[in-house]
Write a protein that holds these residues in place. Structure first.
Motif, PDB file in Angstrom:
ATOM      1  N   ASP A 139      23.055  26.422  39.544  1.00  0.00           N
ATOM      2  CA  ASP A 139      23.098  27.824  38.793  1.00  0.00           C
ATOM      3  C   ASP A 139      23.165  27.726  37.406  1.00  0.00           C
ATOM      4  O   ASP A 139      23.414  28.901  36.485  1.00  0.00           O
ATOM      5  N   THR A 140      22.826  26.357  37.049  1.00  0.00           N
ATOM      6  CA  THR A 140      22.594  26.223  35.416  1.00  0.00           C
ATOM      7  C   THR A 140      21.516  25.181  35.477  1.00  0.00           C
ATOM      8  O   THR A 140      21.095  24.545  36.300  1.00  0.00           O
ATOM      9  N   GLU A 141      20.937  24.937  33.948  1.00  0.00           N
ATOM     10  CA  GLU A 141      19.956  24.056  33.826  1.00  0.00           C
ATOM     11  C   GLU A 141      20.510  22.815  34.182  1.00  0.00           C
ATOM     12  O   GLU A 141      21.517  22.034  33.973  1.00  0.00           O
ATOM     13  N   LEU A 156      25.979  22.871  38.566  1.00  0.00           N
ATOM     14  CA  LEU A 156      26.842  24.081  38.762  1.00  0.00           C
ATOM     15  C   LEU A 156      27.460  24.218  37.589  1.00  0.00           C
ATOM     16  O   LEU A 156      28.437  23.277  37.136  1.00  0.00           O
ATOM     17  N   LYS A 157      27.896  25.518  36.992  1.00  0.00           N
ATOM     18  CA  LYS A 157      28.742  26.071  36.220  1.00  0.00           C
ATOM     19  C   LYS A 157      30.036  25.361  36.435  1.00  0.00           C
ATOM     20  O   LYS A 157      30.440  25.964  37.363  1.00  0.00           O
ATOM     21  N   TRP A 158      31.013  24.903  35.310  1.00  0.00           N
ATOM     22  CA  TRP A 158      32.612  24.884  35.869  1.00  0.00           C
ATOM     23  C   TRP A 158      33.195  24.750  34.269  1.00  0.00           C
ATOM     24  O   TRP A 158      32.853  24.174  33.466  1.00  0.00           O
ATOM     25  N   GLU A 159      33.908  25.730  34.389  1.00  0.00           N
ATOM     26  CA  GLU A 159      34.755  25.949  32.940  1.00  0.00           C
ATOM     27  C   GLU A 159      36.029  25.186  32.691  1.00  0.00           C
ATOM     28  O   GLU A 159      36.666  25.436  31.952  1.00  0.00           O
ATOM     29  N   LYS A 178      24.085   5.724  38.403  1.00  0.00           N
ATOM     30  CA  LYS A 178      23.577   5.740  37.117  1.00  0.00           C
ATOM     31  C   LYS A 178      23.274   7.004  36.446  1.00  0.00           C
ATOM     32  O   LYS A 178      23.770   7.305  35.492  1.00  0.00           O
ATOM     33  N   ALA A 179      22.261   7.877  37.114  1.00  0.00           N
ATOM     34  CA  ALA A 179      21.954   9.009  36.753  1.00  0.00           C
ATOM     35  C   ALA A 179      22.963  10.005  36.318  1.00  0.00           C
ATOM     36  O   ALA A 179      23.346  10.653  35.629  1.00  0.00           O
ATOM     37  N   VAL A 180      24.063   9.951  37.380  1.00  0.00           N
ATOM     38  CA  VAL A 180      24.987  10.917  37.241  1.00  0.00           C
ATOM     39  C   VAL A 180      26.001  10.522  36.060  1.00  0.00           C
ATOM     40  O   VAL A 180      26.620  11.496  35.578  1.00  0.00           O
ATOM     41  N   GLU A 181      26.327   9.167  35.986  1.00  0.00           N
ATOM     42  CA  GLU A 181      27.201   8.625  35.049  1.00  0.00           C
ATOM     43  C   GLU A 181      26.644   9.242  33.589  1.00  0.00           C
ATOM     44  O   GLU A 181      27.366   9.671  32.607  1.00  0.00           O
ATOM     45  N   LYS A 182      25.155   8.951  33.507  1.00  0.00           N
ATOM     46  CA  LYS A 182      24.516   9.485  32.335  1.00  0.00           C
ATOM     47  C   LYS A 182      24.621  11.049  31.931  1.00  0.00           C
ATOM     48  O   LYS A 182      24.868  11.028  30.912  1.00  0.00           O
ATOM     49  N   ALA A 183      24.356  11.605  32.949  1.00  0.00           N
ATOM     50  CA  ALA A 183      24.367  13.182  32.964  1.00  0.00           C
ATOM     51  C   ALA A 183      25.774  13.642  32.659  1.00  0.00           C
ATOM     52  O   ALA A 183      25.880  14.855  31.891  1.00  0.00           O
ATOM     53  N   GLY A 184      26.803  13.279  33.094  1.00  0.00           N
ATOM     54  CA  GLY A 184      27.957  13.614  32.789  1.00  0.00           C
ATOM     55  C   GLY A 184      29.032  12.944  31.934  1.00  0.00           C
ATOM     56  O   GLY A 184      28.423  12.384  31.024  1.00  0.00           O
ATOM     57  N   LEU A 212      28.784  13.314  41.817  1.00  0.00           N
ATOM     58  CA  LEU A 212      28.911  14.135  40.838  1.00  0.00           C
ATOM     59  C   LEU A 212      29.596  13.652  39.321  1.00  0.00           C
ATOM     60  O   LEU A 212      30.520  12.814  39.803  1.00  0.00           O
ATOM     61  N   GLY A 213      29.210  14.090  38.407  1.00  0.00           N
ATOM     62  CA  GLY A 213      30.139  14.180  37.191  1.00  0.00           C
ATOM     63  C   GLY A 213      30.291  15.195  36.516  1.00  0.00           C
ATOM     64  O   GLY A 213      29.850  16.280  36.832  1.00  0.00           O
ATOM     65  N   PHE A 214      31.211  15.257  35.684  1.00  0.00           N
ATOM     66  CA  PHE A 214      31.613  16.412  34.845  1.00  0.00           C
ATOM     67  C   PHE A 214      31.059  16.184  33.472  1.00  0.00           C
ATOM     68  O   PHE A 214      31.137  15.270  32.524  1.00  0.00           O
ATOM     69  N   ASP A 215      30.203  17.356  33.118  1.00  0.00           N
ATOM     70  CA  ASP A 215      29.453  17.355  31.799  1.00  0.00           C
ATOM     71  C   ASP A 215      30.288  18.347  30.934  1.00  0.00           C
ATOM     72  O   ASP A 215      29.942  19.859  31.015  1.00  0.00           O
ATOM     73  N   LYS A 216      31.411  17.944  30.323  1.00  0.00           N
ATOM     74  CA  LYS A 216      32.090  19.051  29.540  1.00  0.00           C
ATOM     75  C   LYS A 216      31.514  19.474  28.645  1.00  0.00           C
ATOM     76  O   LYS A 216      31.544  20.828  28.417  1.00  0.00           O
ATOM     77  N   LYS A 217      30.343  18.914  27.765  1.00  0.00           N
ATOM     78  CA  LYS A 217      29.481  19.771  26.835  1.00  0.00           C
ATOM     79  C   LYS A 217      28.942  20.776  27.341  1.00  0.00           C
ATOM     80  O   LYS A 217      28.860  22.106  26.792  1.00  0.00           O
ATOM     81  N   GLY A 218      28.269  20.704  28.300  1.00  0.00           N
ATOM     82  CA  GLY A 218      27.469  21.775  29.057  1.00  0.00           C
ATOM     83  C   GLY A 218      28.271  22.637  30.101  1.00  0.00           C
ATOM     84  O   GLY A 218      27.776  23.563  30.541  1.00  0.00           O
ATOM     85  N   ALA A 219      29.624  22.361  30.124  1.00  0.00           N
ATOM     86  CA  ALA A 219      30.551  23.000  31.206  1.00  0.00           C
ATOM     87  C   ALA A 219      29.911  23.098  32.453  1.00  0.00           C
ATOM     88  O   ALA A 219      29.721  24.194  33.072  1.00  0.00           O
TER      89      ALA A 219
END
Length: 165
Positions: free
Chosen positions: A48-50, A75-78, A119-125, A146-153
């Motif tokens: 639901d997000t880029e 997915l968006k996560w605030e 590795k791709a998940v670690e890099k993206a998150g 999954l990883g958490f991308d805080k900058k991208g929420a």
């Protein structure tokens, strides 16, 4: 089959490219919300997000009784940190009483077979990949790496379907 030619024709048809990789590329390009149908006709949200560029181009299959491709998840996560099991179930729209649990990486990938995915998940998150396991029926499960991308929420990574009997 009645002849070698018919059998050869059957094998050629069975081995034709079905375009599974093309669907993944389309999902990565479009930030629109998407869901996928699985066992029991329940639809779980995958994007639901880029999609982060680090996840594009990863074409791996999860090996189980049905080898299925890893699909992109974004997915968006605030939240301020990675979501809990309960929050994750809500995030993807999992509404049944089936269990959502976390799985340790050595249990999910004891042989390092999915190193490119991790590795791709670690890099993206945030540099740490986590695995969620969602039961979809008696023998069908979904694994989310999954990883958490805080900058991208957002929560980012991959999902794979598995058959476990």
């Amino acid at each position: 089959m009645s002849s070698d030619e018919q059998y050869g024709s059957f094998l050629d048809q069975a081995n034709q490219d079905t375009g599974a990789g093309a669907g993944k590329a389309a999902a990565a390009a479009a930030p629109a919300s998407s869901t996928s149908r699985s066992a029991g006709a329940q639809q779980l949200k995958t994007t639901d997000t880029e999609v982060p560029t680090a996840l594009e181009g990863v074409e791996e299959f999860y090996t189980s009784e049905s080898d299925e491709p890893f699909e992109v998840v974004s997915l968006k996560w605030e939240g301020r940190a990675m979501c809990s099991e309960d929050d994750f179930a809500s995030l993807v729209g999992h509404t049944s009483d089936a269990e959502v649990s976390t799985v340790e990486m050595p249990e999910f990938d004891p042989d390092g077979r999915y190193e490119n995915v991790v590795k791709a998940v670690e890099k993206a998150g945030d540099g740490k990949a986590r695995v969620f396991r969602v039961e979809m029926g008696r023998s069908r499960v979904q694994y989310y790496v999954l990883g958490f991308d805080k900058k991208g929420a957002r929560v980012v990574g991959f999902r794979a379907m598995a058959v476990e009997s």
